[in-house]
Structure formats: structure tokens, C-alpha cells
Design a protein around this motif. Sequence first.
Motif, PDB file in Angstrom:
ATOM      1  N   VAL A  17       0.849  -1.186   0.000  1.00 56.70           N
ATOM      2  CA  VAL A  17       0.000   0.000   0.000  1.00 56.70           C
ATOM      3  C   VAL A  17       0.888   1.239   0.000  1.00 56.70           C
ATOM      4  CG1 VAL A  17      -1.746   1.295   1.261  1.00 56.70           C
ATOM      5  CG2 VAL A  17      -1.834  -1.204   1.222  1.00 56.70           C
ATOM      6  N   ILE A  18       0.672   2.097  -0.982  1.00 55.81           N
ATOM      7  CA  ILE A  18       1.419   3.343  -1.099  1.00 55.81           C
ATOM      8  C   ILE A  18       0.406   4.473  -1.195  1.00 55.81           C
ATOM      9  CG2 ILE A  18       3.007   4.697  -2.514  1.00 55.81           C
ATOM     10  CD1 ILE A  18       4.083   2.023  -3.587  1.00 55.81           C
ATOM     11  N   LEU A  19       0.514   5.442  -0.308  1.00 54.71           N
ATOM     12  CA  LEU A  19      -0.368   6.594  -0.376  1.00 54.71           C
ATOM     13  C   LEU A  19       0.153   7.550  -1.439  1.00 54.71           C
ATOM     14  CD1 LEU A  19      -0.923   7.222   3.418  1.00 54.71           C
ATOM     15  CD2 LEU A  19      -2.398   5.995   1.836  1.00 54.71           C
ATOM     16  N   ILE A  20      -0.744   7.975  -2.314  1.00 53.32           N
ATOM     17  CA  ILE A  20      -0.372   8.919  -3.354  1.00 53.32           C
ATOM     18  C   ILE A  20      -1.241  10.159  -3.207  1.00 53.32           C
ATOM     19  CG2 ILE A  20       0.412   7.147  -4.977  1.00 53.32           C
ATOM     20  CD1 ILE A  20      -2.276   7.459  -6.405  1.00 53.32           C
ATOM     21  N   PRO A  21      -0.795  11.285  -3.741  1.00 48.67           N
ATOM     22  CA  PRO A  21      -1.618  12.497  -3.664  1.00 48.67           C
ATOM     23  C   PRO A  21      -2.946  12.277  -4.383  1.00 48.67           C
ATOM     24  CG  PRO A  21       0.578  12.984  -4.505  1.00 48.67           C
ATOM     25  CD  PRO A  21       0.457  11.494  -4.426  1.00 48.67           C
ATOM     26  N   ASP A  22      -3.954  13.039  -4.000  1.00 48.75           N
ATOM     27  CA  ASP A  22      -5.247  12.960  -4.684  1.00 48.75           C
ATOM     28  C   ASP A  22      -5.049  13.254  -6.164  1.00 48.75           C
ATOM     29  OD1 ASP A  22      -6.644  12.370  -2.373  1.00 48.75           O
ATOM     30  OD2 ASP A  22      -7.086  14.463  -1.942  1.00 48.75           O
ATOM     31  N   THR A  23      -5.756  12.498  -6.974  1.00 47.88           N
ATOM     32  CA  THR A  23      -5.687  12.717  -8.418  1.00 47.88           C
ATOM     33  C   THR A  23      -7.093  12.967  -8.929  1.00 47.88           C
ATOM     34  OG1 THR A  23      -5.963  10.365  -8.898  1.00 47.88           O
ATOM     35  CG2 THR A  23      -3.714  11.184  -8.709  1.00 47.88           C
TER      36      THR A  23
END
Length: 89
Positions: free
Chosen positions: A5-11
Motif C-alpha cells: 500500500v502506497i499513499l499517493i496524492p489525490d488525483t
Amino acid sequence: MREVVILIPDTEPEQNVEIEVRINGRKKTLQYRVELVNWEGTAPSAQERFTVLKHRIDAYDKDWELVEIGAPDRENIPLVFRKKKAVQD
């Protein structure tokens, strides 16, 4: 381990996300896509929502696989797809 699981910025919806990882020293680029399924009508029943989701998933580009169904709200539900074959660098 199959998933990390990798948190990414909102897209924004309908955009591709590319993530580069190294596995045993080999670099791979993984591609993800977030799609929003809008509910048709003002208050669709659970069966109508299921039918819309099933149709959207079944008709989706076969080069992509469904990896997550997000939490629905009153207007839509997010779907996350992953490109089936990672790009080898």
C-alpha cells in the motif's frame, strides 16, 4: 508479498498514475487508473447500482484489471484499475 500500500496524492478521475519500483534490482513501472462511475438517476436502487458497476467493469479495457472498488457516495463510486503488464525498464 503481492501487494504494497502506497499513499499517493489525490488525483483527478480518469488520470493515469505511474509508479516505479525495483524488485530484486529490476525496475518496473506500474500503471494505475482511477475511474468514477456516476449513478444514473436520482436515487438508484442497490440492484441498479450493481448492474451499472458490473456493466462498466465487464466492458472495461481488457489490458487493465480491477484492483479496488472505493466507497460509494450519492453521486458515484471510484474504481481503481492496474495495467496488467508492468513496463520493464
